[in-house]
Design a protein around this motif. Sequence first.
Motif, PDB file in Angstrom:
ATOM      1  N   PRO A   1     -14.314  28.623 -31.120  1.00 27.92           N
ATOM      2  CA  PRO A   1     -15.219  29.041 -30.265  1.00 27.92           C
ATOM      3  C   PRO A   1     -15.492  30.268 -30.812  1.00 27.92           C
ATOM      4  O   PRO A   1     -14.678  31.103 -30.669  1.00 27.92           O
ATOM      5  CB  PRO A   1     -14.828  29.133 -28.800  1.00 27.92           C
ATOM      6  CG  PRO A   1     -13.507  29.014 -29.159  1.00 27.92           C
ATOM      7  CD  PRO A   1     -13.328  28.432 -30.135  1.00 27.92           C
ATOM      8  N   VAL A   2     -16.376  31.338 -30.898  1.00 24.29           N
ATOM      9  CA  VAL A   2     -16.930  32.389 -31.269  1.00 24.29           C
ATOM     10  C   VAL A   2     -18.076  33.298 -30.464  1.00 24.29           C
ATOM     11  O   VAL A   2     -18.948  32.918 -30.270  1.00 24.29           O
ATOM     12  CB  VAL A   2     -17.133  33.013 -32.565  1.00 24.29           C
ATOM     13  CG1 VAL A   2     -17.272  34.392 -32.880  1.00 24.29           C
ATOM     14  CG2 VAL A   2     -16.062  32.545 -33.735  1.00 24.29           C
TER      15      VAL A   2
ATOM     16  N   ALA B   1     -11.733  31.851 -26.460  1.00 21.92           N
ATOM     17  CA  ALA B   1     -12.021  32.269 -27.849  1.00 21.92           C
ATOM     18  C   ALA B   1     -11.334  33.343 -27.509  1.00 21.92           C
ATOM     19  O   ALA B   1     -11.095  34.153 -26.960  1.00 21.92           O
ATOM     20  CB  ALA B   1     -13.709  32.754 -28.333  1.00 21.92           C
ATOM     21  N   LYS B   2     -10.484  33.659 -29.047  1.00 18.93           N
ATOM     22  CA  LYS B   2     -10.249  34.333 -29.571  1.00 18.93           C
ATOM     23  C   LYS B   2     -11.067  36.008 -31.004  1.00 18.93           C
ATOM     24  O   LYS B   2     -10.621  36.630 -31.078  1.00 18.93           O
ATOM     25  CB  LYS B   2      -8.932  34.117 -30.060  1.00 18.93           C
ATOM     26  CG  LYS B   2      -7.830  33.604 -29.867  1.00 18.93           C
ATOM     27  CD  LYS B   2      -7.469  34.065 -28.496  1.00 18.93           C
ATOM     28  CE  LYS B   2      -6.879  33.620 -26.915  1.00 18.93           C
ATOM     29  NZ  LYS B   2      -6.300  34.148 -25.712  1.00 18.93           N
ATOM     30  N   ILE B   3     -12.130  35.476 -30.794  1.00 20.67           N
ATOM     31  CA  ILE B   3     -13.102  36.481 -31.932  1.00 20.67           C
ATOM     32  C   ILE B   3     -14.761  36.440 -30.486  1.00 20.67           C
ATOM     33  O   ILE B   3     -14.924  36.050 -30.631  1.00 20.67           O
ATOM     34  CB  ILE B   3     -13.792  35.617 -32.723  1.00 20.67           C
ATOM     35  CG1 ILE B   3     -11.908  35.730 -33.164  1.00 20.67           C
ATOM     36  CG2 ILE B   3     -14.064  37.072 -33.522  1.00 20.67           C
ATOM     37  CD1 ILE B   3     -11.559  37.121 -34.765  1.00 20.67           C
TER      38      ILE B   3
ATOM     39  N   GLN C   1     -17.289  33.486 -19.891  1.00 18.55           N
ATOM     40  CA  GLN C   1     -17.158  33.597 -21.364  1.00 18.55           C
ATOM     41  C   GLN C   1     -15.758  33.454 -21.875  1.00 18.55           C
ATOM     42  O   GLN C   1     -15.132  32.398 -22.615  1.00 18.55           O
ATOM     43  CB  GLN C   1     -18.244  33.537 -21.694  1.00 18.55           C
ATOM     44  CG  GLN C   1     -19.883  33.373 -21.704  1.00 18.55           C
ATOM     45  CD  GLN C   1     -19.595  32.412 -21.469  1.00 18.55           C
ATOM     46  OE1 GLN C   1     -19.347  31.570 -20.571  1.00 18.55           O
ATOM     47  NE2 GLN C   1     -20.421  31.799 -22.217  1.00 18.55           N
ATOM     48  N   ILE C   2     -14.680  35.049 -21.571  1.00 13.89           N
ATOM     49  CA  ILE C   2     -13.917  34.547 -22.746  1.00 13.89           C
ATOM     50  C   ILE C   2     -12.592  33.146 -22.236  1.00 13.89           C
ATOM     51  O   ILE C   2     -12.062  32.292 -23.118  1.00 13.89           O
ATOM     52  CB  ILE C   2     -13.093  36.746 -23.060  1.00 13.89           C
ATOM     53  CG1 ILE C   2     -13.873  37.165 -23.236  1.00 13.89           C
ATOM     54  CG2 ILE C   2     -11.754  35.737 -22.855  1.00 13.89           C
ATOM     55  CD1 ILE C   2     -13.463  38.770 -23.166  1.00 13.89           C
ATOM     56  N   LEU C   3     -13.041  33.718 -20.385  1.00  9.36           N
ATOM     57  CA  LEU C   3     -11.685  32.121 -20.218  1.00  9.36           C
ATOM     58  C   LEU C   3     -12.274  30.943 -20.281  1.00  9.36           C
ATOM     59  O   LEU C   3     -11.484  29.945 -20.299  1.00  9.36           O
ATOM     60  CB  LEU C   3     -11.715  32.878 -18.257  1.00  9.36           C
ATOM     61  CG  LEU C   3     -10.905  35.001 -17.887  1.00  9.36           C
ATOM     62  CD1 LEU C   3     -11.376  34.841 -16.498  1.00  9.36           C
ATOM     63  CD2 LEU C   3      -9.802  34.289 -18.157  1.00  9.36           C
TER      64      LEU C   3
ATOM     65  N   ALA D   1     -17.628  27.029 -36.965  1.00 15.45           N
ATOM     66  CA  ALA D   1     -17.059  27.486 -35.765  1.00 15.45           C
ATOM     67  C   ALA D   1     -18.079  27.384 -34.658  1.00 15.45           C
ATOM     68  O   ALA D   1     -19.704  27.323 -35.434  1.00 15.45           O
ATOM     69  CB  ALA D   1     -16.900  28.444 -36.041  1.00 15.45           C
ATOM     70  N   VAL D   2     -18.250  27.521 -33.624  1.00 17.54           N
ATOM     71  CA  VAL D   2     -18.545  27.281 -32.271  1.00 17.54           C
ATOM     72  C   VAL D   2     -19.201  28.705 -31.998  1.00 17.54           C
ATOM     73  O   VAL D   2     -18.499  29.322 -30.677  1.00 17.54           O
ATOM     74  CB  VAL D   2     -18.119  26.695 -30.872  1.00 17.54           C
ATOM     75  CG1 VAL D   2     -19.296  25.936 -30.581  1.00 17.54           C
ATOM     76  CG2 VAL D   2     -18.090  24.911 -31.672  1.00 17.54           C
ATOM     77  N   PRO D   3     -21.237  28.977 -31.714  1.00 21.90           N
ATOM     78  CA  PRO D   3     -20.790  29.953 -31.373  1.00 21.90           C
ATOM     79  C   PRO D   3     -21.136  29.696 -29.082  1.00 21.90           C
ATOM     80  O   PRO D   3     -21.626  28.961 -29.390  1.00 21.90           O
ATOM     81  CB  PRO D   3     -22.382  30.142 -31.395  1.00 21.90           C
ATOM     82  CG  PRO D   3     -22.605  29.640 -32.512  1.00 21.90           C
ATOM     83  CD  PRO D   3     -22.186  28.527 -32.150  1.00 21.90           C
ATOM     84  N   VAL D   4     -20.311  30.978 -29.323  1.00 22.73           N
ATOM     85  CA  VAL D   4     -20.532  30.944 -27.299  1.00 22.73           C
ATOM     86  C   VAL D   4     -21.298  32.198 -27.196  1.00 22.73           C
ATOM     87  O   VAL D   4     -20.931  33.181 -27.002  1.00 22.73           O
ATOM     88  CB  VAL D   4     -18.828  31.277 -26.840  1.00 22.73           C
ATOM     89  CG1 VAL D   4     -19.370  30.743 -25.301  1.00 22.73           C
ATOM     90  CG2 VAL D   4     -18.659  29.970 -27.594  1.00 22.73           C
ATOM     91  N   PHE D   5     -22.409  31.639 -26.360  1.00 24.50           N
ATOM     92  CA  PHE D   5     -23.596  32.300 -25.903  1.00 24.50           C
ATOM     93  C   PHE D   5     -22.758  33.733 -24.932  1.00 24.50           C
ATOM     94  O   PHE D   5     -22.779  33.211 -24.278  1.00 24.50           O
ATOM     95  CB  PHE D   5     -24.974  32.434 -25.995  1.00 24.50           C
ATOM     96  CG  PHE D   5     -25.085  32.788 -27.406  1.00 24.50           C
ATOM     97  CD1 PHE D   5     -25.412  32.736 -28.157  1.00 24.50           C
ATOM     98  CD2 PHE D   5     -25.660  30.878 -27.458  1.00 24.50           C
ATOM     99  CE1 PHE D   5     -25.610  32.496 -29.765  1.00 24.50           C
ATOM    100  CE2 PHE D   5     -25.906  30.194 -29.011  1.00 24.50           C
ATOM    101  CZ  PHE D   5     -26.066  30.714 -29.844  1.00 24.50           C
ATOM    102  N   VAL D   6     -23.190  35.382 -24.983  1.00 19.52           N
ATOM    103  CA  VAL D   6     -22.755  35.803 -23.671  1.00 19.52           C
ATOM    104  C   VAL D   6     -23.825  36.625 -23.242  1.00 19.52           C
ATOM    105  O   VAL D   6     -25.138  37.053 -24.143  1.00 19.52           O
ATOM    106  CB  VAL D   6     -21.666  37.243 -24.124  1.00 19.52           C
ATOM    107  CG1 VAL D   6     -21.785  38.140 -23.294  1.00 19.52           C
ATOM    108  CG2 VAL D   6     -20.182  36.503 -24.360  1.00 19.52           C
TER     109      VAL D   6
END
Length: 401
Positions: A85-86, A132-134, A126-128, A105-110
């Motif tokens: 996840p990014v 994701a680490k990036i 979204q981090i939790l 990789a997989v976009p994780v939208f904020v």
Amino acid sequence: MSETFKGSFTQQEPISEVAIEAAVKVLRHGRLHRYNVVADDAGEVAQLEQEFAAFLGVKYCVAVASGGYALACALRAHGVKPGDPVLTNAFTLAPVPGAIASLGAVPVFVETNAALTLDLDHLQAQILASGAKILMLSHMRGHQPDMDRVLTICAAHQVQVIEDCAHTMGGSWGGKPAGTHGLSSCFSTQTYKHLNSGEGGFFVTDDADIAARAVLLSGSYMLFDRHIAAPGPQDFAPITGDIPNISGRMDNLRAAILRPQLSDLPAQVARWAALHDAVTQGLKDTPGLTLINADPGAVRVGSSFQFLLSDWTPDNVQAVIARCGTRGVELKWFGADIAHGYTSRYEHWAYAKPPHLPLSDKVLAGLVDMRLPLTFSPRDAQQIARIIRAEVSAVFQQASG
Ligand SMILES: *Cc1c(COP(=O)(O)O)cnc(C)c1O
């Protein structure tokens, strides 16, 4: 008769005579490939990298084929793997989720807030939720969040920050240049950004290992000793066999036209500020129109202008855009149902399986965007603001009357 604006929103300034001469020099000797250099000449690309690193005050810089290439190269250099996840902004341009998807990789939208930056509570959530680490933090349209808070949140969860500075080259936050807050950052020199080589980009970092990876990734054919703004051989030796060559180098011709432009950049940023200020002045206190509140720490580059028609109906927003269009003022709307021009938004990137993001939806539904090329004068900017003000007021009065 109402006035009509005659300028072109997509016309940049011509390339300067100094830059044209530098380009002709490269054409005359024919050594266009960045590693095709002779004894007394480091080559245009290596010198440009050194100058751009000095401009930002960073150690390492790799010039590449595009901003989008720099983004994907950054993700690879940071060790992102397929399926990872990014995190990234819901409000950004298509090449950002595209770069993430290019690695599998997989976009994780904020969520994006009304300041057009990351919603930091949602970032934390979204981090939790994703692990994701990036964070690929896109300073979309030059709007930067409170970088101290972003870095604090990310550090608490061991999230590395890559800044997408396609729209912040020449900007700063908290007195530090944009692109020097994260662990690495990416820039574009595509025609519509702040330096113009048609296509092109930079990847920068102070991290020797990440820099060495980026040089190898960019396609260095083991000629990394011809770089100036790169780490020494000791940083390449342990990793050479592990890093694939994914060619995306810049060439000496583009670098030759970028070097004089880089020297002019601070003056250009001041000219953009004058245009942006003129539009802001002209639109102040327009009924129904909300100007964007910049973070107090941010110095933005005014190469584009945004405002919100918050809670307007889609028909009324479209009416403003159409009426301004007939008077020569080209506005773009980020609320349209289908992707149009450059205004695609997160819901249009179906491959990324975007979630429903109510805060971003509300903001984007009212978000209007306009380019401010340097071929415009401050008087042009005043006229543009008068036209927008008149048309927004007319539609607003009709709607509330
Ligand atoms: C233009 C742009 C990029 C990518 O730049 P290219 O050089 O066109 O690949 C990345 N991010 C944002 C926000 C951009 O606008």
